[in-house]
Design an enzyme around this catalytic site. Structure first.
Site, short mmCIF file in Angstrom:
data_model
loop_
_atom_site.label_atom_id
_atom_site.label_comp_id
_atom_site.label_asym_id
_atom_site.label_seq_id
_atom_site.Cartn_x
_atom_site.Cartn_y
_atom_site.Cartn_z
N HIS A 1 41.70 -4.19 -19.57
CA HIS A 1 42.26 -5.30 -19.77
C HIS A 1 43.58 -5.49 -19.46
O HIS A 1 44.31 -6.32 -19.91
CB HIS A 1 42.41 -5.86 -21.32
CG HIS A 1 41.59 -4.77 -22.02
ND1 HIS A 1 41.10 -4.65 -23.20
CD2 HIS A 1 39.56 -5.06 -21.64
CE1 HIS A 1 39.79 -5.13 -23.38
NE2 HIS A 1 39.01 -6.26 -22.63
N THR B 1 40.12 2.63 -31.04
CA THR B 1 39.31 1.52 -30.96
C THR B 1 38.61 1.10 -31.73
O THR B 1 37.46 1.81 -32.36
CB THR B 1 38.87 1.02 -29.54
OG1 THR B 1 38.68 0.11 -29.35
CG2 THR B 1 37.28 2.47 -28.98
N SER B 2 38.92 -0.28 -31.93
CA SER B 2 37.73 -0.67 -33.17
C SER B 2 36.21 -0.87 -32.46
O SER B 2 35.70 -1.52 -33.38
CB SER B 2 38.32 -1.75 -34.09
OG SER B 2 38.42 -3.12 -33.06
P1 OAD Z 1 41.35 -2.58 -32.92
O1 OAD Z 1 43.09 -3.14 -33.21
O2 OAD Z 1 40.76 -3.71 -33.00
O3 OAD Z 1 41.64 -1.08 -33.07
C1 OAD Z 1 42.68 -0.48 -32.99
C2 OAD Z 1 41.54 0.93 -33.78
O4 OAD Z 1 42.69 2.30 -33.80
C3 OAD Z 1 41.13 0.88 -34.86
O5 OAD Z 1 40.13 1.34 -35.50
C4 OAD Z 1 42.17 1.83 -36.19
O6 OAD Z 1 41.31 2.43 -37.00
C5 OAD Z 1 42.50 3.16 -34.74
N1 OAD Z 1 43.87 3.82 -35.21
C6 OAD Z 1 44.79 3.24 -35.88
N2 OAD Z 1 46.11 3.55 -36.15
C7 OAD Z 1 45.39 5.14 -34.72
C8 OAD Z 1 46.11 6.35 -34.45
N3 OAD Z 1 46.72 6.69 -35.49
N4 OAD Z 1 44.63 7.21 -34.44
C9 OAD Z 1 43.77 6.77 -33.82
N5 OAD Z 1 43.56 5.71 -33.98
C10 OAD Z 1 44.00 4.79 -34.55
O7 OAD Z 1 41.81 -2.18 -30.76
P2 OAD Z 1 41.25 -2.67 -30.28
O8 OAD Z 1 40.12 -1.20 -30.67
O9 OAD Z 1 42.08 -1.70 -28.51
O10 OAD Z 1 42.53 -7.07 -25.89
O11 OAD Z 1 40.74 -3.75 -29.41
C11 OAD Z 1 40.02 -3.99 -28.11
C12 OAD Z 1 40.90 -5.59 -27.63
O12 OAD Z 1 41.00 -6.38 -28.55
C13 OAD Z 1 41.92 -5.36 -26.87
O13 OAD Z 1 42.25 -4.48 -25.79
C14 OAD Z 1 43.37 -6.48 -27.12
C15 OAD Z 1 42.39 -7.11 -28.59
O14 OAD Z 1 42.39 -8.26 -28.89
C16 OAD Z 1 42.85 -7.94 -25.26
O15 OAD Z 1 44.76 -8.93 -25.07
C17 OAD Z 1 42.17 -8.45 -24.03
#
Ligand code: OAD
Length: 234
Positions: free
Chosen positions: A104, A171-172
């Site tokens: 990204h 990641t979610s």
């Molecule tokens: P999300 O905010 O959707 O998900 C974050 C995940 O991290 C959740 O499942 C949480 O449970 C988990 N989490 C939180 N704290 C944690 C920890 N200490 N250890 C492990 N896991 C933990 O973020 P992403 O899945 O990364 O894209 O989102 C994907 C994309 O959506 C991002 O790259 C961004 C966003 O919109 C763009 O901006 C293009």
């Protein structure tokens, strides 16, 4: 050497103090995606878009990798490790991981709004209106916005098909095409999903769920993986 392919998301950097997107108090609770992370937003209000990413970049200069990032570096002692990250921070690289593919984009880079191949490293946090590329066009954040193509996805798919072990961390798994990478991993390949909220992923076999934070789960998981290889070599 066996190849471990690792898909990381915002949770990987949460314990470094970087906000996730969809958790409570996440970035998308305080900002509307279409106002700060889309080509339409850039057209309508570039100042607001620059400011949003300036704040993210400013914060990035103040945070450090966490125990989870450092644990993944240790895997390189015994495995070929390829990280595919959805994160736009540089915490994997700063921890010492040597192969990191950014799906990204990267916060510490800017690119020409006219020529996507003109990409510049930023060693300061602020990108302003009037900062131009060498061809005279406004610089924009080097970020893949919603509605834009994901140029690195082909390379990421290829890597996923070659995994001997596949890890998914923090990641979610709701944003595509990144979330679909796991479908390219061979059925027989062991898979791990580290995330306090991780749950079974539909249609994926051989997946071990580890409901814990990256900084707690990864040092232990990495120790186990390194140990497995040492025992085999005896
Ligand atoms: P999300 O905010 O959707 O998900 C974050 C995940 O991290 C959740 O499942 C949480 O449970 C988990 N989490 C939180 N704290 C944690 C920890 N200490 N250890 C492990 N896991 C933990 O973020 P992403 O899945 O990364 O894209 O989102 C994907 C994309 O959506 C991002 O790259 C961004 C966003 O919109 C763009 O901006 C293009």
């Amino acid at each position: 050497m066996k190849r471990i392919v690792i898909l990381t998301g915002a949770g990987m950097s949460a314990e470094s103090g970087v906000s996730t997107f969809r958790d409570s108090k996440g970035l998308w609770q305080n900002h509307r995606i279409e106002e700060v992370a889309s080509p339409v937003a850039w057209e309508r209000n570039p100042e607001m878009v620059l400011e949003f990413y300036n704040q993210r970049r400013k914060q990035l200069f103040e945070v450090e990798p966490n125990a989870g990032h450092y644990a993944l570096v240790r895997l390189e002692e015994k495995y070929e490790v390829q990280i595919i990250t959805q994160n736009v921070d540089d915490l994997h690289e700063r921890a010492g991981s040597s192969q990191v593919l950014h799906l990204h984009g990267e916060l510490k880079k800017a690119r020409s709004s006219a020529d996507p191949y003109l990409i510049y490293e930023l060693n300061h946090w602020e990108l302003k209106l009037g900062d131009l590329c060498e061809k005279g066009s406004q610089l924009r954040p080097h970020i893949v916005w919603f509605g834009e193509a994901v140029p690195m996805i082909e390379a990421a798919v290829k890597l996923s098909t070659t995994a001997d072990i596949f890890l998914v961390i923090g990641t979610s798994l709701v944003v595509y095409p990144a979330a679909g990478l796991i479908n390219y991993v061979e059925r027989k390949v062991p898979k791990y999903y580290v995330d306090p909220k991780a749950s079974w992923v539909s249609g994926i076999s051989g997946m071990q769920i580890i409901n814990d934070k990256a900084s707690i789960a990864l040092p232990k998981l990495v120790d186990n993986m390194l140990q497995k290889i040492s025992t085999k070599n005896l």
